[in-house]
Every structure is written in structure tokens, then in C-alpha cells.
Design a protein around this motif. Structure first.
Motif, PDB file in Angstrom:
ATOM      1  N   GLY A  53       0.793  -1.578   0.508  1.00 51.56           N
ATOM      2  CA  GLY A  53      -0.324   0.296  -0.038  1.00 51.56           C
ATOM      3  C   GLY A  53       0.661   0.547  -0.557  1.00 51.56           C
ATOM      4  O   GLY A  53       2.075   1.274   0.254  1.00 51.56           O
ATOM      5  N   VAL A  54      -0.210   2.163   0.165  1.00 53.21           N
ATOM      6  CA  VAL A  54       0.622   4.116  -0.305  1.00 53.21           C
ATOM      7  C   VAL A  54       0.317   4.284   1.086  1.00 53.21           C
ATOM      8  O   VAL A  54      -1.588   4.890   1.269  1.00 53.21           O
ATOM      9  CB  VAL A  54       0.988   4.872  -1.233  1.00 53.21           C
ATOM     10  CG1 VAL A  54       1.741   5.739  -1.589  1.00 53.21           C
ATOM     11  CG2 VAL A  54       0.582   3.705  -2.902  1.00 53.21           C
TER      12      VAL A  54
ATOM     13  N   LEU B  81     -10.839   9.339  -2.040  1.00 50.89           N
ATOM     14  CA  LEU B  81      -9.368   8.615  -1.014  1.00 50.89           C
ATOM     15  C   LEU B  81     -10.218   8.268   0.051  1.00 50.89           C
ATOM     16  O   LEU B  81      -9.517   6.999   0.633  1.00 50.89           O
ATOM     17  CB  LEU B  81      -8.173   9.880  -1.449  1.00 50.89           C
ATOM     18  CG  LEU B  81      -7.491   9.825  -2.805  1.00 50.89           C
ATOM     19  CD1 LEU B  81      -6.743  10.721  -2.718  1.00 50.89           C
ATOM     20  CD2 LEU B  81      -6.968   8.056  -2.470  1.00 50.89           C
ATOM     21  N   LYS B  82     -10.414   9.541   1.317  1.00 54.03           N
ATOM     22  CA  LYS B  82     -10.380   9.633   1.873  1.00 54.03           C
ATOM     23  C   LYS B  82     -11.730   8.146   2.468  1.00 54.03           C
ATOM     24  O   LYS B  82     -11.611   7.195   3.812  1.00 54.03           O
ATOM     25  CB  LYS B  82     -11.547  10.708   3.033  1.00 54.03           C
ATOM     26  CG  LYS B  82     -10.724  12.001   2.341  1.00 54.03           C
ATOM     27  CD  LYS B  82     -11.362  12.999   3.562  1.00 54.03           C
ATOM     28  CE  LYS B  82     -11.359  14.040   3.296  1.00 54.03           C
ATOM     29  NZ  LYS B  82     -11.819  15.479   3.725  1.00 54.03           N
ATOM     30  N   LYS B  83     -12.088   7.516   1.422  1.00 54.46           N
ATOM     31  CA  LYS B  83     -13.205   6.491   1.505  1.00 54.46           C
ATOM     32  C   LYS B  83     -12.799   5.631   2.151  1.00 54.46           C
ATOM     33  O   LYS B  83     -13.085   4.213   2.233  1.00 54.46           O
ATOM     34  CB  LYS B  83     -14.056   6.395   0.696  1.00 54.46           C
ATOM     35  CG  LYS B  83     -15.256   7.475   1.026  1.00 54.46           C
ATOM     36  CD  LYS B  83     -16.120   7.565  -0.266  1.00 54.46           C
ATOM     37  CE  LYS B  83     -17.236   8.178  -0.121  1.00 54.46           C
ATOM     38  NZ  LYS B  83     -18.186   8.574  -0.939  1.00 54.46           N
ATOM     39  N   VAL B  84     -11.441   4.958   1.277  1.00 50.32           N
ATOM     40  CA  VAL B  84     -10.294   4.268   1.598  1.00 50.32           C
ATOM     41  C   VAL B  84      -9.071   3.946   1.543  1.00 50.32           C
ATOM     42  O   VAL B  84      -8.456   3.158   1.407  1.00 50.32           O
ATOM     43  CB  VAL B  84     -10.310   3.443  -0.358  1.00 50.32           C
ATOM     44  CG1 VAL B  84     -11.436   3.224  -1.324  1.00 50.32           C
ATOM     45  CG2 VAL B  84      -9.458   4.973  -1.358  1.00 50.32           C
ATOM     46  N   ILE B  85      -9.317   4.946   2.555  1.00 53.28           N
ATOM     47  CA  ILE B  85      -7.920   4.830   3.592  1.00 53.28           C
ATOM     48  C   ILE B  85      -8.023   3.803   4.585  1.00 53.28           C
ATOM     49  O   ILE B  85      -9.539   3.445   5.042  1.00 53.28           O
ATOM     50  CB  ILE B  85      -7.759   6.309   4.644  1.00 53.28           C
ATOM     51  CG1 ILE B  85      -7.506   6.785   3.517  1.00 53.28           C
ATOM     52  CG2 ILE B  85      -6.520   5.738   4.908  1.00 53.28           C
ATOM     53  CD1 ILE B  85      -7.375   8.425   4.115  1.00 53.28           C
TER      54      ILE B  85
ATOM     55  N   ASP C 109      -3.401   3.256   7.715  1.00 54.13           N
ATOM     56  CA  ASP C 109      -3.576   4.674   7.544  1.00 54.13           C
ATOM     57  C   ASP C 109      -2.835   4.782   5.801  1.00 54.13           C
ATOM     58  O   ASP C 109      -2.003   5.508   5.341  1.00 54.13           O
ATOM     59  CB  ASP C 109      -2.473   5.653   8.086  1.00 54.13           C
ATOM     60  CG  ASP C 109      -3.555   5.693   9.112  1.00 54.13           C
ATOM     61  OD1 ASP C 109      -4.518   5.886   9.731  1.00 54.13           O
ATOM     62  OD2 ASP C 109      -2.787   6.466  10.521  1.00 54.13           O
ATOM     63  N   LYS C 110      -2.697   3.640   4.797  1.00 50.94           N
ATOM     64  CA  LYS C 110      -2.484   4.022   3.280  1.00 50.94           C
ATOM     65  C   LYS C 110      -3.982   2.876   2.548  1.00 50.94           C
ATOM     66  O   LYS C 110      -4.754   2.860   3.070  1.00 50.94           O
ATOM     67  CB  LYS C 110      -1.317   2.415   3.016  1.00 50.94           C
ATOM     68  CG  LYS C 110      -0.165   2.946   4.490  1.00 50.94           C
ATOM     69  CD  LYS C 110       0.499   1.693   3.971  1.00 50.94           C
ATOM     70  CE  LYS C 110       1.882   1.471   3.920  1.00 50.94           C
ATOM     71  NZ  LYS C 110       2.771   0.495   4.286  1.00 50.94           N
TER      72      LYS C 110
ATOM     73  N   ALA D 159      -0.395  14.378  -1.098  1.00 46.82           N
ATOM     74  CA  ALA D 159      -1.322  14.010   0.519  1.00 46.82           C
ATOM     75  C   ALA D 159      -0.367  11.813  -0.044  1.00 46.82           C
ATOM     76  O   ALA D 159      -0.453  11.370   1.362  1.00 46.82           O
ATOM     77  CB  ALA D 159      -2.399  13.773   0.434  1.00 46.82           C
ATOM     78  N   PHE D 160       0.561  11.909  -0.900  1.00 44.88           N
ATOM     79  CA  PHE D 160       1.083  10.768  -0.723  1.00 44.88           C
ATOM     80  C   PHE D 160       2.546  10.564   0.015  1.00 44.88           C
ATOM     81  O   PHE D 160       3.148  11.112  -0.833  1.00 44.88           O
ATOM     82  CB  PHE D 160       1.272  10.055  -1.855  1.00 44.88           C
ATOM     83  CG  PHE D 160      -0.770   9.432  -3.015  1.00 44.88           C
ATOM     84  CD1 PHE D 160      -0.782   8.580  -2.679  1.00 44.88           C
ATOM     85  CD2 PHE D 160      -1.413  10.789  -3.148  1.00 44.88           C
ATOM     86  CE1 PHE D 160      -2.249   7.978  -3.098  1.00 44.88           C
ATOM     87  CE2 PHE D 160      -2.087   9.746  -4.190  1.00 44.88           C
ATOM     88  CZ  PHE D 160      -3.329   9.454  -3.911  1.00 44.88           C
TER      89      PHE D 160
END
Length: 876
Positions: free
Chosen positions: A492-493, A591-595, A600-601, A639-640
Motif C-alpha cells: 500500500g501507499v 481517497l478518504k473512503k478507501v484509507i 493509514d494507507k 498527500a502520498f
């Protein structure tokens, strides 16, 4: 019960189906598109019309009694394509399976058979429905006979009653013959009266009713030229009417009572659909649930209660069964194992608690055959279990053999290879809201059958890969790549949630600012996201020219607004507002929904078996489509971040890889020379196309050269280039011509690619990846043009995709060999993104370009640019 006779013009429907659908093949290479389209029509007829009697009429041969009147009748028709001719036996077999009568009569056409039977049926009180693609049959319309004419597709039809004909043409059905007599019919080579089209013919018939009445009153016709034509071609008009007249008393030997329709033979249909590879139709008619359940042979399998060595052999098929496609969180519902000793179902709970099973799973020396190894590796790793020793992956093998079939259902793949002893996952688990785990007996048998299928199919598919020269692509590229992608997905990232939130606030303020500007320019407040309200503001209040209308009002799509960009200051504001809105909803909120709450990735899933070019794509989230041309979009990459303190993001991408591949494949001396001397390729192109020296190349010349360089790679047309550069199609066409004159190797490559695709039916990349292009021989100009562009660009795009995949494999090996901590995080198009400790950066600056540039040997050097920084944004 009322009696209903349906009469189908078999040749017409078959032709329509053939030309309406792209060329399809079954696994034996037999063309099936006409049969498929015919089947779709037949299924629709039976479902909607519910005939009590039915017949499909065919032409018996090329010569009919009409040729005695006019030997050139139907003379202009092209020869039936062999790809269609070979399908007629299957269409006849299809009708036999459906138990629908078929008939042909020497010296007569299908129209005459239909005309004769419809006349008889009317006398006997039948309701008659005629189905054809030929409007000649409209002359049969009556109070009791309706004629359906197929439209562009296969199952869509226009229904004609006497009222519908009167509304459309203003004449009676009987006058259709007179209309044909006057205007002729080019498809049947009926000459008619030269210069008389449909409009003139209808006008004359409304006044004179018939051809005969008209010809006796020529002196009353207005228009000197028309009078002369009617006088000169008097006999031809009468002959044309005769040719167009359907004969309604043909010596048809089959009687109406012989045409009773009593239902189809399900067993024969299922067998034929399997042979033809019509998997979706098998499902549609309920075959997987109704027919195939009965068709499945009994399978001997064991439900395991204790795991011992007889089950865990050195070589076996392994099924890791999940029913949620998001395998990062999916529940494993069971395991299947199959080998020479038998087939086994292992309950999930028993398997994950067995140390012997987990040891077998992670033992590299135990060879395992799987379906979607990447999915299985990641799913197990999330549960702390390692899976190693994968020797064969059915999903990857299927993808390489047929990249056009992106199904991930094992039963569909198995059926295509002639293995029918497996039901679809959908049949077992249901779909959508009804998806569920069935009772254990059904589940156990399904999983055991999957394992058995893997064993059965492995040898067959390996043999096909060898025959296609694709075994190396499978074993040396795609298989090892799947293990690397699995590690990347699990890794993950890291996402800086705080930065993402602050970007969301910034974007929100920017959106409100744009809203205020738009309201001011519009002179009113309204819902900018409502196409209806926006359309009223733009095209009624501001009086901008309406480019396109839809059923619900004015079109405000992006292409429409782009055409109006210079018409009013409000348009650029709206376009920018929409882009920012998409960034906010799709990328910031998305992106917030899939963290992942624990890491936290974001753990994107890489689609390895989806695209026909071989390129990777990603989902949940899609990290390949962040719109970086927009400054606000590019900033999302801030953000990455690295997952550890003191680490940095390192990005490396190939420079102009597709143009370098083009130079190699096309063997164009000028392109090769330019790359070998490290020239700016766009400047070099501008020099050759505009015939100027390097110092004379202007910024605009280079921009145009760049557009055509990359356009050529993607098979750009004159229209596409004209849109890209804002020039006319004529200018764009000349530009492309000058380019091809300047680079003759490229021109020869493009022509050869199309020739090869037409001869073989596919094109290949440098590593023998194939893309099948059946549309390359289509009679449909648009389909054929697209296929030709595909033939030109796929070897380039596909080879570029293969090269970066090779680089990933070599890179993973070197990182391990050098004992570096650096991790590969993402692949985005031609770019690889790593995270690394700061003290490994100097090593990476040498290692990454070296490995990527040496991934494959071309006639030109590969070139890699790199950058690094605290975020992905800073590394670019």
C-alpha cells in the motif's frame, strides 16, 4: 385461442446480424456473429410474439424466375463474405434446435414464400407477423398482417401497419410496389426511372395512384424533364414494378398446419450454444441453473475433517474461495484441492487453524495451480498466511490467450475451453443484494469442481501458450509480475489524511469562488450541477448558440461547452468548476473512503488481466487517473507520503518510450538516428515535416510535431489531429501525409500492421502478446477504421507495457540482490514509484535508470528520468 403465424426472412436477418455485429469467433476459430445476432432475434420473437405457428424462409439460390424478366436482377450485389457463408449451417442447426420450421424453394425467393404463406394464413383467420430487414415486404401489410423491419441493431424493429405506412409514406401498402417501380431499388438492381427518387415517386403516386395510371397521363405531369424521363423509361418502370412485386401464389409445399410451434429442444440448444461459445446466452436462457445442473456429471470429492499428507501433495490445484471481489477485506469461505488422488473441500476455519496446511501453503517446493494467484496471495497475507510455490495461474493464462475476454468467472473460461462441468459463481452465490454463501453441501461441491477444472485445463492451456509462442510471456513475465503486484497491493501507499483534509477545505473555497463568479456572469443564482438549469441559463438567458439538444433539453456536456469556450466568459468558469468538483468528490472524498483504518494507507488493486494492450490499470482507488494536468489535481499527490520517518518518494519514468518503440518496430532510419544522437524528437520531426533547420523550428511547429508524433502512436486520424491542434481536417490530413513522407519506415510499418492483422486476425507485441482484431475485415467503415488504428498502435502500446513490466521484474530482483530496503509502491503508465530510506537515494540514482534502461535491447536507447522528494508531488 387466437392463431398467430410469424414468418421470418432468414437471409435478410442473417445479413443484418453479420454486418451489425463485429466478427466473433468460437474457440475453434469459426465465425459466429451472424448466428449470435440471429439467435438474439429468435429469442426476442419467441418471447414477445408467442407464435402458435412459425417459419423461417430462405433463398434457395442466386437464380429466380425474375431473372427471366431481367437477367441483371440483383446483379450489383457483392459476393456473400465467406465469413457469413460458413455460418448458415449453424443458423439452420439453430432453427432445428428451436424446432422452428425452415423452408426454401428453387426458383423463388424467401419473399415469395412469405408472401404466399401470409396470404393463405389471412384467409384462414390468422394474425400474421412478418420480420425482415427488407422494406420490399411492406407491400404485404394488411389489416391482419404486420411487418417488422429491423433497424440498425438486430432486435430493434419498426412495426408497420396500414396506418403506419400511410403516416410515413402517405400511400397504401399495395402502392409500395408502384413506388419501387418508379424509384427502383439499388440493393436488388431494380432500375426504376432514372432521376426519380422516393420523394418524387410518392408525390406522383398520391396524384395518380399507380404506375399504370401515371403512364397513361404523362401529358398532365408537371415538369418537362420528368415527363421526358417517364416517356423514355415507360417500359422500364413497368418491368421494375413487376420485379418488385412479391409472388403470392408460389408452389409452396408446406402447409400452414405443418408450421405449429410447440417449443424448443433445450438439450440441443445448450449443446449448440456450448459449441458456439455463447456463454452469455446460456445464462440468459437459464442453462447454468436449469440445464447445466442436470448436465453436470457427478463428481467424487471429500469434505476434509482432518488435514493429512494424502491431501497435501507435491503438486496440486488450489482454490482459495472468496465471494467479495475486494479481497483485502473478503471472507475466505473455503479451500479446494485437487490432484491425481482426488478432489477435496477444506472448510475455511479448519484450513487456517492447521499448521500443516499453512506450512504446505508457504512451501516453495510444493507446486500449486491457482485461479488468480495475486488475489489469493493478498487475501491470505492479510490473514498472516504466506502462499508460495504458484506454478500456474489459470486467469493469467486465459488473459494471454484471449485478452478481449476480461471475465473473471472461472466457469466462463472453462466453458470456452470445452469444460462444462462447472457452474458460474453467479449461479451459486447470486448477485448484488442477493449474493450469499449457500449451504455447505453446495459450496463444497462448487469449490471441489473448481479445483478439478484447474487440473483439467492446465495442460490444455499450456499447450495453447506454446503453440502461440506465448509460454515465455506467461512464465517469465506475467507470472512473476503477479507476485510483485501482490506485494505492492499488500504494501500500500501511506496517505497524509491531514493534508488531504486541508486540500479539501482549499478546494471547497475555490469552488465557492467559482460559484460566485458564475452567478455574477449569469446574472442569477441557479444549480450549476443541474444540466437542465444550466441549459436554460446558457441558451435562453444568455442566448448562446445551442450546439446539441437531448430528449430532456439542451446538452451541456463537456464537448458542447468546449465548442463554446470563446462565446462567453462564463464557459471557462463552468468547465473549471466542474473539474474542481470532480477532484473534490472523486479524489479528495474518494481517497478518504478507501484509507485502511489499520494501516493509514490506500491499497489499490492492480488489474493485470483487463486491458487488451497489456497495460496495468488500478481500482479502489484508481491511482492512474489523477488529473495532473490541472494544478489542483497535481497537488493531490502531496498527500502520498513514505510510510516511515526519514524515507523519501523516488519516481522514475521512461522518456518517450512509445516513440522509441515505434522507431525500433518501424525500423525508420531517421527516427533511429534522432534517438541515437539524443535529439529532441519533436524538433527533429518539425525539421523534417516543415523542411527547416533546427534553429528555425518555432514553438508552434514543435507543438504541432509533438501532437502528430504522439498521435501516430495512437493511430490518430485527420479529424483527431484537427481537434487537437485547432486546424482544419484538410490541414491536418496534409500534416499527416508530410509526416509519413518524412518517415517512410513508419508509413511502411502502419501499412504492414494492417496487412498482417487482415491476414492473421491479430497483431503482436515484441514479447508475442497478441490482440485479436476481428473488426479489421468489417464492412462497416467506422468499425474497420477503428480496427486499422488499433492494428497500428497496439504493437507500440503493448510493447511499451511489456517493457515496464520487465523493468519491474528486474528491479525487484536487483533490490533483493543489493539487499536494499527500498520498496516499489506503484506503477502509473510509464512511471515507477518507490519509497526508500534517504541513505539509499544515491544508490537508486544509479540503479533504477540502469535497470529500467536495460530492460530490453532496442535499436534505440531507452532513457529514464528520475526525481525524489518528501511526497509523490515533490518527486515529479
Amino acid at each position: 385461442m387466437s392463431k398467430k403465424l410469424v414468418l421470418v426472412d432468414g437471409n435478410s436477418i442473417a445479413y443484418r446480424a453479420f454486418f451489425a455485429l463485429p466478427l466473433l469467433n468460437n474457440d475453434k476459430g469459426v465465425h459466429t456473429n451472424a448466428v449470435y445476432g440471429f439467435t438474439m432475434m429468435l429469442m426476442r420473437i419467441l418471447e414477445e410474439e408467442k407464435p402458435t405457428h412459425m417459419l423461417v424462409a430462405f433463398d434457395a439460390g442466386k437464380t429466380t424466375f425474375r431473372h427471366e424478366t431481367f437477367k441483371e436482377y440483383k446483379g450489383g450485389r457483392q459476393k456473400t463474405p465467406p465469413e457469413l457463408s460458413e455460418q448458415f449451417p449453424f443458423i439452420r442447426e439453430l432453427l432445428d434446435a428451436y424446432q422452428v420450421q425452415r423452408y426454401e424453394l428453387v426458383n423463388y425467393e424467401a419473399d415469395d414464400i412469405i408472401g404466399t404463406l401470409s396470404a393463405q394464413a389471412e384467409k384462414e383467420g390468422f394474425e400474421v407477423k412478418v420480420i425482415s430487414g427488407d422494406k420490399d415486404l411492406l407491400q404485404l401489410v394488411s389489416k391482419n398482417t404486420t411487418v417488422d423491419i429491423t433497424r440498425k441493431g438486430i432486435t430493434d424493429v419498426d412495426s408497420y401497419t396500414p396506418e403506419a405506412i400511410a403516416e410515413k409514406y402517405g400511400i397504401t401498402p399495395e402502392q409500395i410496389i408502384d413506388m419501387k417501380g418508379l424509384m427502383g431499388d439499388s440493393s436488388d438492381n431494380i432500375p426504376g426511372v432514372p432521376g426519380v427518387g422516393e420523394k418524387t415517386a410518392l408525390k406522383l403516386l398520391k396524384e395518380y395512384s399507380t404506375v399504370e395510371n401515371l403512364l397513361t397521363s404523362i401529358e398532365n405531369v408537371s415538369g418537362k424533364k420528368l415527363k421526358e424521363k417517364l416517356e423514355e423509361y415507360r417500359e422500364q418502370a413497368l418491368m421494375s414494378k413487376e420485379l418488385a412485386t412479391i409472388f403470392r401464389d408460389a408452389p409452396v409445399e408446406v402447409g400452414i398446419n405443418n408450421l405449429t410451434y410447440e417449443g424448443y429442444n433445450e438439450e440441443k440448444i445448450i449443446s449448440l450454444f456450448k459449441e458456439l461459445g455463447f456463454n452469455s446466452l446460456l445464462d440468459k436462457m437459464g442453462a447454468p441453473e436449469a440445464g447445466m445442473k442436470e448436465d453436470l456429471e457427478d463428481i467424487q470429492f471429500e469434505r476434509v475433517t482432518a488435514i493429512d499428507e494424502t491431501i497435501l501433495q507435491d503438486e496440486a490445484a488450489l482454490i482459495v474461495e472468496m465471494i467479495d471481489e475486494n479481497y483485502h477485506r473478503a471472507e475466505i469461505v473455503g479451500f479446494g484441492i485437487a490432484h491425481a488422488e482426488g478432489q477435496y473441500f477444506i472448510p475455511a476455519e479448519l484450513a487456517v487453524q492447521s499448521s500443516a496446511f499453512k506450512t504446505w501453503l508457504c512451501d516453495e517446493s510444493k507446486r500449486k495451480y491457482v485461479f488468480d494467484g495475486k488475489q489469493a496471495i493478498v487475501a491470505l497475507k492479510w490473514r498472516g498466511i504466506e502462499l508460495k510455490g504458484i506454478d500456474f495461474d489459470l486467469l493469467i493464462a486465459s488473459y494471454i490467450l484471449n485478452p478481449a475476454d476480461s471475465t473473471e468467472d472461472m466457469a466462463t473460461i472453462a466453458r470456452a475451453k470445452g469444460y462444462a462441468q462447472l457452474q458460474s459463481d453467479e449461479a451459486i452465490y447470486g448477485k448484488g443484494a442477493k449474493r450469499h454463501v449457500p449451504e455447505e453441501g453446495i459450496l463444497a461441491e462448487h469449490i471441489a469442481r473448481k479445483a478439478a477444472a484447474l487440473c483439467q485445463l492446465r495442460e490444455q492451456m499450456l499447450k495453447e501458450l506454446e503453440e502461440n509462442e506465448q509460454y515465455k510471456l506467461f512464465i517469465d513475465l506475467e507470472m512473476p509480475l503477479s507476485f510483485i503486484l501482490a506485494e505492492m497491493e499488500y504494501q500500500g501507499v501511506k496517505i497524509d489524511s491531514g493534508r488531504l483534509n486541508s486540500m479539501g477545505l482549499e478546494l471547497g473555497e475555490r469552488l465557492r469562488e467559482f460559484e460566485r463568479n458564475i452567478y455574477e456572469l449569469a446574472g442569477t443564482e441557479f444549480n450549476i450541477n443541474s444540466p437542465k438549469q444550466l441549459g436554460v441559463v446558457l441558451f435562453e438567458k444568455l442566448n448562446l448558440p445551442a450546439v446539441k439538444k437531448t430528449k430532456t433539453g439542451y446538452s451541456t456536456s463537456a464537448d458542447v461547452l468546449e465548442q463554446l469556450a470563446d462565446a462567453h466568459d462564463i464557459i471557462p468558469q463552468i468547465l473549471h468548476y466542474r473539474q474542481l468538483g470532480k477532484l473534490q468528490s472523486t479524489y479528495i472524498e474518494g481517497l478518504k473512503k478507501v484509507i485502511h483504518e489499520k494501516t493509514d494507507k490506500v491499497h489499490t488493486r492492480f488489474n493485470q488481466t483487463l486491458t487488451q494492450t497489456g497495460r496495468l490499470s488500478s481500482t479502489d482507488p484508481n491511482l492512474q487517473n489523477i488529473p495532473i494536468r490541472l494544478e489542483e489535481g497535481k497537488k493531490i499527490r502531496q498527500a502520498f507520503i513514505p510510510s516511515q520517518e526519514g524515507w523519501v518518494i523516488f519516481a522514475a519514468d521512461y522518456s518517450q518510450i512509445e516513440l522509441r518503440v515505434l522507431a525500433h518496430i518501424a525500423n525508420d532510419e531517421k527516427l533511429i538516428d534522432a534517438f541515437n544522437h539524443d535529439m529532441d524528437i519533436h524538433t527533429k520531426t518539425a525539421m523534417d515535416v516543415f523542411h527547416v533547420k533546427a534553429e528555425e523550428v518555432t514553438a508552434n511547429m514543435r507543438r504541432q510535431a509533438k501532437a502528430v508524433n504522439f498521435g501516430i502512436v495512437y493511430g490518430i486520424s485527420d479529424y483527431g489531429l484537427s481537434q487537437s491542434l485547432g486546424i482544419t481536417r484538410k490541414e491536418a490530413g496534409k500534416f499527416i501525409d508530410r509526416y509519413l513522407e518524412s518517415f517512410p519506415g513508419v508509413k511502411e510499418y502502419m501499412e504492414e500492421s494492417v496487412r498482417d492483422a487482415k491476414a492473421k486476425g491479430y497483431v503482436t507485441t515484441l514479447l508475442h502478446r497478441r490482440r485479436y482484431i476481428p473488426e479489421i475485415t468489417s464492412r462497416n467503415f467506422n468499425l474497420r477504421s477503428f480496427a486499422e488504428r488499433t492494428a497500428m498502435n497496439t504493437p507500440i502500446q503493448g510493447s511499451a507495457a511489456d517493457i515496464i513490466k520487465l523493468a519491474m521484474i528486474h528491479m525487484a530482483a536487483r533490490l533483493q540482490e543489493e539487499k536494499l530496503q527500498t520498496k516499489l509502491l506503484l506503477q502509473v503508465h510509464d512511471e515507477l514509484i518507490f519509497e526508500a530510506p534517504a541513505d539509499e537515494i544515491e544508490k537508486l540514482k544509479e540503479l533504477v535508470p540502469e535497470v529500467m534502461e536495460q530492460a530490453i535491447e532496442l535499436k534505440v536507447p531507452l532513457k529514464v528520468d528520475y526525481s525524489y522528494g518528501p511526497t509523490w508531488f515533490d518527486a515529479k
